[in-house]
Design a protein around this motif. Sequence first.
Motif, PDB file in Angstrom:
ATOM      1  N   GLY A  91      20.381  18.287 -26.850  1.00  0.00           N
ATOM      2  CA  GLY A  91      20.045  17.774 -25.562  1.00  0.00           C
ATOM      3  C   GLY A  91      20.628  18.591 -24.400  1.00  0.00           C
ATOM      4  N   ILE A  92      20.252  18.457 -23.307  1.00  0.00           N
ATOM      5  CA  ILE A  92      20.683  18.922 -22.164  1.00  0.00           C
ATOM      6  C   ILE A  92      20.868  17.945 -21.062  1.00  0.00           C
ATOM      7  N   ASP A  93      22.052  18.096 -20.327  1.00  0.00           N
ATOM      8  CA  ASP A  93      22.282  17.105 -18.949  1.00  0.00           C
ATOM      9  C   ASP A  93      22.240  18.128 -17.829  1.00  0.00           C
ATOM     10  N   MET A  94      21.651  17.491 -16.860  1.00  0.00           N
ATOM     11  CA  MET A  94      21.709  18.222 -15.490  1.00  0.00           C
ATOM     12  C   MET A  94      22.444  17.134 -14.592  1.00  0.00           C
ATOM     13  N   MET A  95      23.303  17.698 -13.499  1.00  0.00           N
ATOM     14  CA  MET A  95      23.657  16.727 -12.539  1.00  0.00           C
ATOM     15  C   MET A  95      23.659  17.400 -11.199  1.00  0.00           C
ATOM     16  N   GLY A  96      23.195  16.691 -10.388  1.00  0.00           N
ATOM     17  CA  GLY A  96      23.098  17.285  -8.970  1.00  0.00           C
ATOM     18  C   GLY A  96      22.741  16.126  -7.851  1.00  0.00           C
ATOM     19  N   VAL A  97      22.158  16.643  -6.621  1.00  0.00           N
ATOM     20  CA  VAL A  97      21.846  16.105  -5.545  1.00  0.00           C
ATOM     21  C   VAL A  97      20.476  16.411  -5.267  1.00  0.00           C
ATOM     22  N   ARG A  98      19.541  15.128  -4.920  1.00  0.00           N
ATOM     23  CA  ARG A  98      18.273  15.252  -4.440  1.00  0.00           C
ATOM     24  C   ARG A  98      18.123  14.555  -3.142  1.00  0.00           C
ATOM     25  N   LEU A  99      17.038  15.189  -2.411  1.00  0.00           N
ATOM     26  CA  LEU A  99      16.589  14.421  -1.179  1.00  0.00           C
ATOM     27  C   LEU A  99      15.181  13.631  -1.470  1.00  0.00           C
ATOM     28  N   GLY A 100      14.722  12.570  -0.867  1.00  0.00           N
ATOM     29  CA  GLY A 100      13.871  11.724  -0.999  1.00  0.00           C
ATOM     30  C   GLY A 100      13.105  11.641   0.362  1.00  0.00           C
ATOM     31  N   TRP A 101      11.864  12.110   0.596  1.00  0.00           N
ATOM     32  CA  TRP A 101      11.204  11.598   1.865  1.00  0.00           C
ATOM     33  C   TRP A 101      10.035  10.650   1.672  1.00  0.00           C
ATOM     34  N   LYS A 102      10.136   9.477   1.992  1.00  0.00           N
ATOM     35  CA  LYS A 102       9.078   8.366   1.923  1.00  0.00           C
ATOM     36  C   LYS A 102       7.864   9.110   2.841  1.00  0.00           C
ATOM     37  N   ILE A 103       6.618   8.913   2.250  1.00  0.00           N
ATOM     38  CA  ILE A 103       5.493   9.046   2.855  1.00  0.00           C
ATOM     39  C   ILE A 103       4.690   8.083   3.248  1.00  0.00           C
ATOM     40  N   LYS A 104       4.316   7.967   4.756  1.00  0.00           N
ATOM     41  CA  LYS A 104       3.707   6.623   5.219  1.00  0.00           C
ATOM     42  C   LYS A 104       2.239   6.893   5.182  1.00  0.00           C
TER      43      LYS A 104
END
Length: 179
Positions: free
Chosen positions: A166-179
């Motif tokens: 297995g491989i684990d990845m840890m990080g930060v992401r941004l989400g942008w809601k679409i209207k």
Amino acid sequence: MSRLALLVLSSTAALPVTAHAQEVFAGAYVHAVDTPLTFYTGESGADIAAGYRFAPIESLGAIGKPAPYLIGSVNTAGDTSFAGGGLSWTIGKRRVYLRPAVGLVVHDGPSSRFDPVRGRETDLGSRVLFEPEIGLGYRVTERLAVEASWMHISHARLFNSKQNPGIDMMGVRLGWKIK
């Protein structure tokens, strides 16, 4: 850069923005983080991940109205990249929320790899892998959110009961809601 990596980036970036879409997201991750769910694979680098989360499926209210998603991740060191999709849930309606998800991905890692020092196979055991993840998010505005995120890819010992790095990845992401 591998062909899969190019396909992942181009297909994720080319996804149409429709009225049925809920959100686009992108983030940066540390690749091959050492956790109790994995063992040394010899991989390194960072991952750039991007995806598209559709509106929740109202008819699946009995299991919490999950939202289908597509995701692609490219490893900057030329190690394992992947693309796939699954279902995610958003738990919490206030600024802070939890986002568990589970999916399937296809990866471009080596089909055979052996670590002679440790005396074990370090390939991922199968071309198709499970991709559970969890994010802790904060809604900055009505449309923008930031998440601390953990992603894991492995075959859960279904294809080889003795081997599953297995491989684990840890990080930060941004989400942008679409209207």
